[in-house]
Design an enzyme around this catalytic site. Structure first.
Site, PDB file in Angstrom:
ATOM      1  N   ASN A  34      -2.190  54.080  13.937  1.00  0.00           N
ATOM      2  CA  ASN A  34      -0.991  54.937  13.998  1.00  0.00           C
ATOM      3  C   ASN A  34      -0.533  55.342  12.602  1.00  0.00           C
ATOM      4  O   ASN A  34      -0.092  56.471  12.401  1.00  0.00           O
ATOM      5  CB  ASN A  34       0.131  54.242  14.770  1.00  0.00           C
ATOM      6  CG  ASN A  34      -0.057  54.371  16.270  1.00  0.00           C
ATOM      7  OD1 ASN A  34       0.109  55.450  16.832  1.00  0.00           O
ATOM      8  ND2 ASN A  34      -0.451  53.280  16.918  1.00  0.00           N
ATOM      9  N   HIS A  80       5.284  52.088  21.517  1.00  0.00           N
ATOM     10  CA  HIS A  80       4.919  51.042  22.488  1.00  0.00           C
ATOM     11  C   HIS A  80       3.891  51.604  23.470  1.00  0.00           C
ATOM     12  O   HIS A  80       4.062  52.725  23.970  1.00  0.00           O
ATOM     13  CB  HIS A  80       6.168  50.553  23.223  1.00  0.00           C
ATOM     14  CG  HIS A  80       5.871  49.436  24.167  1.00  0.00           C
ATOM     15  ND1 HIS A  80       5.739  48.128  23.738  1.00  0.00           N
ATOM     16  CD2 HIS A  80       5.618  49.436  25.505  1.00  0.00           C
ATOM     17  CE1 HIS A  80       5.437  47.365  24.781  1.00  0.00           C
ATOM     18  NE2 HIS A  80       5.355  48.125  25.855  1.00  0.00           N
TER      19      HIS A  80
HETATM   20  C1  GAR Z   1      -0.510  50.269  19.308  1.00  0.00           C
HETATM   21  O1  GAR Z   1      -1.163  50.491  20.531  1.00  0.00           O
HETATM   22  C2  GAR Z   1       0.964  50.043  19.523  1.00  0.00           C
HETATM   23  O2  GAR Z   1       1.462  50.791  20.584  1.00  0.00           O
HETATM   24  C3  GAR Z   1       0.990  48.570  19.823  1.00  0.00           C
HETATM   25  O3  GAR Z   1       0.080  48.014  18.918  1.00  0.00           O
HETATM   26  C4  GAR Z   1      -0.964  48.950  18.669  1.00  0.00           C
HETATM   27  C5  GAR Z   1      -1.150  49.075  17.178  1.00  0.00           C
HETATM   28  O4  GAR Z   1      -2.275  49.838  16.881  1.00  0.00           O
HETATM   29  N1  GAR Z   1       2.294  48.044  19.658  1.00  0.00           N
HETATM   30  C6  GAR Z   1       2.840  47.137  20.469  1.00  0.00           C
HETATM   31  O5  GAR Z   1       2.260  46.658  21.419  1.00  0.00           O
HETATM   32  C7  GAR Z   1       4.253  46.740  20.101  1.00  0.00           C
HETATM   33  N2  GAR Z   1       4.853  46.005  21.168  1.00  0.00           N
HETATM   34  P1  GAR Z   1      -2.581  50.333  15.416  1.00  0.00           P
HETATM   35  O6  GAR Z   1      -2.477  49.126  14.489  1.00  0.00           O
HETATM   36  O7  GAR Z   1      -3.976  50.858  15.495  1.00  0.00           O
HETATM   37  O8  GAR Z   1      -1.570  51.401  15.058  1.00  0.00           O
END
Ligand code: GAR
Length: 199
Positions: free
Chosen positions: A17, A114
């Site tokens: 992200n 989320h």
């Molecule tokens: C993402 O899918 C985000 O939505 C989730 O962690 C992942 C991080 O991915 N967040 C949660 O579950 C928060 N409760 P990334 O490190 O590749 O951005």
């Protein structure tokens, strides 16, 4: 001349992200700048990406709890963000619950992505929860962070179909594609709002 919105990004994981935000900034599609990336995981992908994008990245020791931070550590993080002159804090895969005093330092200036259609499936591994519940559709949500976990005011959602042959991995990968569109778009909307309020 208007200044780009100054962001601070907190993350614990691979940082896709954060990468999506940076790609929009680098491509001049998002009028923002990431002033600092902070992680509670020393060897996280997000810190390595921060180095790649030449954005200051800092590891902050998480302390003795597993799901939250000690108040002194939150104070340190708040100070680092304020020193970096951050206007909006983005939780991009930050896997700890944020409490006071960090929340107090950025009231309604902290957002989270989320991986479900909130209020459905708050908490951990929300894509697995949606799959186990037999849902046909899930998605992702960007919301303001407040004292209630995964329950602050919603800024945007995008839906993702659940396919009959989805595994947790394939579903999460599809949700992430959607996250990478939604999060920068919400930040762009906030940037407009902030700068609009200044003029
Ligand atoms: C993402 O899918 C985000 O939505 C989730 O962690 C992942 C991080 O991915 N967040 C949660 O579950 C928060 N409760 P990334 O490190 O590749 O951005």
């Amino acid at each position: 001349m208007r200044r780009p919105l100054r962001l601070g990004v907190l993350g614990s994981g691979k940082g896709s992200n954060f990468r999506a935000i940076m790609e929009e900034i680098v491509g001049s599609r998002l009028d923002a700048e990431v002033r600092i990336v902070i992680s509670d995981v020393e060897d996280s992908g997000i810190l390595s990406l921060a180095r790649d994008f030449q954005v200051p990245g800092l590891y902050v020791r998480p302390g003795r709890f597993r799901t939250k931070l000690e108040p002194e550590i939150e104070e340190d993080i708040a100070r680092l963000l304020l020193e970096a002159d951050v206007e909006l804090v983005v939780l991009a895969g930050f896997m700890r619950i944020v409490k006071q005093p960090l929340l107090e330092a950025f009231p309604r200036k902290m957002i989270n992505i989320h991986p479900s259609l909130l209020p459905r499936f708050p908490g951990l591994e929300a894509w697995k929860q949606a799959l186990a519940a037999g849902e046909k559709v899930t998605g992702c949500t960007v919301h303001y962070v407040d004292a209630a976990v995964d329950a602050g005011d919603i800024l945007g959602k995008e839906t993702v179909p659940i396919l009959s042959d989805d595994t947790p991995e394939s579903l999460h990968a599809r949700i992430q594609e959607s996250e990478h569109r939604l999060l920068p778009a919400v930040i762009a909307g906030i940037a407009e709002e902030f700068r609009g309020a200044e003029t």
